[in-house]
Design an enzyme around this catalytic site. Structure first.
Site, PDB file in Angstrom:
ATOM      1  N   ARG A 135      -2.570  -9.932   5.566  1.00 58.74           N
ATOM      2  CA  ARG A 135      -3.037 -10.178   4.192  1.00 58.74           C
ATOM      3  C   ARG A 135      -1.960  -9.664   3.246  1.00 58.74           C
ATOM      4  NH1 ARG A 135      -5.803  -7.185   0.301  1.00 58.74           N
ATOM      5  NH2 ARG A 135      -7.296  -8.365  -0.982  1.00 58.74           N
TER       6      ARG A 135
ATOM      7  N   LYS B  44       0.821  -1.213   0.000  1.00 60.85           N
ATOM      8  CA  LYS B  44       0.000   0.000   0.000  1.00 60.85           C
ATOM      9  C   LYS B  44       0.855   1.263   0.000  1.00 60.85           C
ATOM     10  CE  LYS B  44      -4.232  -1.943   1.907  1.00 60.85           C
ATOM     11  NZ  LYS B  44      -5.212  -1.976   3.027  1.00 60.85           N
TER      12      LYS B  44
END
Length: 294
Positions: free
Chosen positions: A271, A225
């Site tokens: 994740r 991210k």
């Protein structure tokens, strides 16, 4: 359809590693590499072989500004991959379906999915929580404001992002309880990068103990991210290791570091796109934690 218990899924222990299978042509992280169903199934099997504990299959990109899909379009992408993986694997892993659509969640459960991973925490589709409750599914309830098109403009928490996220998650837990979601199968996700600035995402990671006090297992999704750029040296692109591409690939080392921190903090699962490195990282984090407790 009542989902059977997955033995050991939520039992405290080593931080689990959830491998991501993006069945999208426009993912921010892997550029649609697994959009073809056969390639997606092969990738799922690779993640399984690397040691993943869970697979997270999704058909809709949730990057900032992403366009939404209809449930029918989403199902055309994910259902063949779910069926294909369950047929191809000798010992299939638990499958999490990344969706905000109740109709897709129901179809996924009918296909063999046990976990619903909803980035909106039941807000984007008011029928989602009822579907989860009726099927007694495991449910990952994430914190988010707005939707992928608007969330970047909704990062004002009055200087208290920890308090704001905790309060928002508490309200979603109450909504889950109201419709009969099995709270023994509930997992919370603070939603790093979803209506959070880079600094706010790091602040959430630095206060995992406060999030843990909500009393539910935590899933942390930091992989590749944007906020990880704060941990990537400016000169990194000039010295990329062989096989590592610029862009989101340059965030892989930072992803692994976050996985280690999550293992040290004892979160339920991370994740990630690359399973092997994060699996080693969470084990190292656990060993660190256990050594400090002696």
């Amino acid at each position: 359809m009542k989902i059977l218990e997955i033995p050991g899924l939520l039992t405290p222990g080593r931080t689990k590693v959830m491998g991501i299978v993006n069945v999208t042509p426009d993912s921010f992280s892997d550029g649609g590499a697994w959009f073809d169903p056969e390639k997606a199934v092969s990738h799922a099997l690779e993640l399984e072989a690397e040691g993943a504990d869970i697979l997270d299959i999704g058909g809709e990109s949730t990057r900032p500004g992403a366009k939404s899909l209809s449930p029918a379009q989403e199902q055309e992408r994910v259902l063949p991959v779910i069926h294909g993986y369950l047929k191809a694997s000798r010992r299939p892993l638990p499958i999490s379906l990344d969706t905000v659509n109740a109709e897709t969640a129901q179809a996924g459960i009918a296909a063999g999915v046990q976990i619903i991973n909803d980035i909106s925490g039941g807000i984007m589709d008011p029928q989602m929580l009822a579907v989860v409750a009726e099927n007694d599914a495991y449910y990952i309830c994430q914190h988010m404001r707005g939707n992928p098109k608007t969330m970047d403009s909704l990062c004002d928490y009055g200087g208290d992002v920890i308090g704001g996220v905790c309060e928002g998650l508490k309200k979603r837990v109450q909504a889950c309880e109201k419709v009969g979601v099995n709270l023994q199968r509930l997992i919370l996700d603070p939603g790093l990068g979803f209506a959070k600035s880079a600094q706010q995402s790091w602040e959430l990671l630095g206060n995992l103990d406060k999030l843990a006090k909500l009393g539910y297992p935590l899933l942390i999704g930091a992989s590749r991210k944007r906020f990880l750029e704060m941990a990537v040296p400016a000169a990194w692109d000039n010295h990329l290791p062989a096989g590592v591409q610029a862009g989101t690939g340059r965030r892989e080392a930072a992803t692994t570091a976050v996985s280690a921190l999550c293992g040290q903090a004892g979160v339920w699962a991370v994740r990630v796109h690359k399973v092997a490195a994060s699996l080693s990282a969470v084990v190292a984090g656990q060993l660190w934690r256990e050594a400090k407790c002696r």
